[in-house]
Design an enzyme around this catalytic site. Sequence first.
Site, PDB file in Angstrom:
ATOM      1  N   LYS A  83       0.807  -1.223   0.000  1.00  0.00           N
ATOM      2  CA  LYS A  83       0.000   0.000   0.000  1.00  0.00           C
ATOM      3  C   LYS A  83       0.840   1.272   0.000  1.00  0.00           C
ATOM      4  CE  LYS A  83      -4.083  -2.059   2.091  1.00  0.00           C
ATOM      5  NZ  LYS A  83      -5.089  -1.999   3.184  1.00  0.00           N
ATOM      6  N   ASP A  93      -9.936   2.483   2.171  1.00  0.00           N
ATOM      7  CA  ASP A  93      -9.898   1.877   3.500  1.00  0.00           C
ATOM      8  C   ASP A  93     -10.440   2.838   4.556  1.00  0.00           C
ATOM      9  OD1 ASP A  93      -8.822  -0.594   2.811  1.00  0.00           O
ATOM     10  OD2 ASP A  93      -6.756   0.074   3.043  1.00  0.00           O
TER      11      ASP A  93
END
Length: 295
Positions: free
Chosen positions: A74, A110
Amino acid sequence: MSKDSYLVGLIGSGIGPSLSPALHEREAGRQGLRCLYRLLDLDTIGVPPERVGELLRAARLLGFDGLNITHPCKRLVVEHLDALDPRAEALGAVNTVVFDGGRAVGHNTDVTGFATAFARGLPDAPLERVVQLGAGGAGAAVAHATLTLGAERVTVVDALPERAADLAAALNRGFGAGRAAAATPDRLPELLAAADGNGGLVHATPTGMAAHPGLPLPAGLLHPRLWVAEVVYRPLETELLRTARTAGCATLDGGGMAAFQAADAFRLFTGREPDSTRMLADLTELTGGAVGAPQ
């Protein structure tokens, strides 16, 4: 004319059990779209995380419309992108990449995924003192979400002190001085003891995933006046959640975050509005559990 077929995928390590393909393909089918969702598992194809940029370029050349990104890429993927949306730029972490007009644009769903799941699953949880275990890509997102939900202070604990310090500094720049702090794992006993009826624990490390089983902290640190929120969703009931419930903690599994972040990514990939409640129901069916409900 809008497209009616999409090729997307997921890059990460140990992602064989991921339900992202089913979530995206089911929702696409209900909207009259064709969606092919492929897993690009670093462990299976033998590519180290540091080569995520090569996978990104290959996917672009092969005609992918976008990619989801998970552990451990990420943060690593950021330098290989052409642009970042403001949230992803602030976090320094990306979980969704959209190929748009020859550019690779990074987003982070997220944050909204965790915030929605927490607000639905633990609506009355006290947020004065929140301890977060994990300062990686997922950790950056959920800390941001927790502060957005109104947490007074988040203490980020990570085995890499500099990573925790960097995240805390970024959170303080974004939310105001004193809203975040960094700590090392040896301080967990005092931090969790202080969160006595006024806070809880957010777990944001890979420990507990199917490929990384185990407990991320000593079981004896959990006590009944503490809530515990998990980001791992495969398995839905991690060892941490089982241990926390045994200790009398209110708990929240990672399924809600998984479903809601997938819905937000689906919107980015297709430009269509997903039915997030329906996608949550899909995840409940696929895992055989009551996803996102407090226990």
